[in-house]
Design an enzyme around this catalytic site. Structure first.
Site, PDB file in Angstrom:
ATOM      1  CB  CYS A 159      -2.579   7.147   5.775  1.00 50.96           C
ATOM      2  SG  CYS A 159      -1.466   7.364   4.220  1.00 50.96           S
ATOM      3  CB  CYS A 219      -1.331   3.943   9.032  1.00 51.12           C
ATOM      4  SG  CYS A 219      -1.816   2.621   7.617  1.00 51.12           S
ATOM      5  CB  CYS A 261      -1.066  -0.083   1.069  1.00 52.73           C
ATOM      6  SG  CYS A 261      -2.022   1.197   1.443  1.00 52.73           S
ATOM      7  CB  CYS A 262       3.884   2.328   1.961  1.00 51.49           C
ATOM      8  SG  CYS A 262       2.997   2.606   3.601  1.00 51.49           S
ATOM      9  CB  CYS A 281       6.034   4.909   4.370  1.00 52.24           C
ATOM     10  SG  CYS A 281       6.673   6.225   4.262  1.00 52.24           S
TER      11      CYS A 281
HETATM   12 FE1  SF4 Z   1      -1.518   2.794   2.821  1.00 52.15          FE
HETATM   13 FE2  SF4 Z   1      -1.211   3.202   5.561  1.00 52.15          FE
HETATM   14 FE3  SF4 Z   1       0.932   3.630   3.960  1.00 52.15          FE
HETATM   15 FE4  SF4 Z   1      -0.982   5.190   3.869  1.00 52.15          FE
HETATM   16  S1  SF4 Z   1       0.472   4.901   5.613  1.00 52.15           S
HETATM   17  S2  SF4 Z   1       0.117   4.538   2.285  1.00 52.15           S
HETATM   18  S3  SF4 Z   1      -2.752   4.110   4.151  1.00 52.15           S
HETATM   19  S4  SF4 Z   1      -0.332   1.489   4.344  1.00 52.15           S
END
Ligand code: SF4
Length: 236
Positions: free
Chosen positions: A202, A205, A118-119, A230
């Site tokens: 985010c 998170c 996701c990151c 991340c």
């Molecule tokens: Fe995805 Fe969480 Fe990373 Fe944001 S912080 S990009 S929602 S995993």
């Protein structure tokens, strides 16, 4: 740049101010630099410094699509106060659609691998696009922020991003210095900081921290501290 040159620069700027380092960066790289603003407290300080000195620096932010509403509010406030463009970089639509189809919208809680995926899609790939063609980027990392950041230099070669320079003018600032600067200069900041969110990413998170917890404890709180990056600031 040779290792020798880099070490000389690191030594030279270790004792210099954020203003001196930014001045050198602007003079050395001209238009080939950008400031990555994620609207954290360090970033609002840098925004103010850059605006006051009137440096023409590309300013961008990574809009992951999952930011807290409070972050969008401080973005609006900074835009209004400084009248400077903040260019948003958004994740690739088809990559996000594919990821959500396969793993669901809350995949980050399921495993470290899926959290990193996701990151990668929402942050790392857009950052690569934002840095394309640059020779240096400026960010608000500080050594006090996390165990993973305790040894950062004010000038580093960013091996994650084609070996361009990463400039961290506030690397040696304390949290107190950051807040003093914000208050003295009446700079807008993310109101989540007033609700025990010292570090904000985010929305799904990030959580508030408890008294005595590390300042990054609220980021990806279900993971071990050494995993809490991340992919934007890793070291190869
Ligand atoms: Fe995805 Fe969480 Fe990373 Fe944001 S912080 S990009 S929602 S995993």
């Amino acid at each position: 740049m040779t290792q020798f040159d880099l070490e000389n620069l690191q030594r030279e700027f270790e004792t210099k101010t954020a203003w001196e380092l930014l001045h050198w960066t602007v003079n050395t790289f001209g238009e080939k630099i950008a400031f990555a603003n994620s609207f954290g407290v360090e970033d609002v300080v840098l925004m103010d410094v850059i605006a006051k000195v009137n440096w023409e620096i590309k300013i961008f932010t990574l809009d992951t699509g999952r930011l807290p509403q409070e972050t969008y509010e401080v973005w609006e406030q900074l835009k209004g106060k400084y009248k400077m463009k903040i260019i948003p970089y958004f994740p690739d639509t088809s990559s996000v659609e594919k990821m959500l189809n396969e793993y669901g919208p809350n995949l980050f809680y399921k495993s470290i691998e899926l959290r990193k995926l996701c990151c990668q899609i929402r942050k790392v790939e857009p950052l690569e696009r934002a840095l394309n063609g640059l020779e240096a980027w400026i960010c608000g990392l500080r050594r006090e922020q996390a165990i993973t950041r305790s040894e950062i230099k004010k000038i580093e070669v960013d091996k994650m991003h084609k070996g361009i320079l990463k400039i961290c003018p506030l690397a040696d600032w304390s949290e107190r210095q950051i807040w003093d600067y914000i208050k003295e200069n009446h700079i807008p900041y993310n109101t989540l900081h007033d609700k025990n969110y010292p570090s904000i990413g985010c929305a799904p998170c990030t959580r508030a921290i408890e008294p005595g917890e590390d300042i990054r404890a609220g980021r990806w709180w279900w993971e071990l501290p050494e995993n809490k990056e991340c992919g934007l600031h890793g070291r190869k």
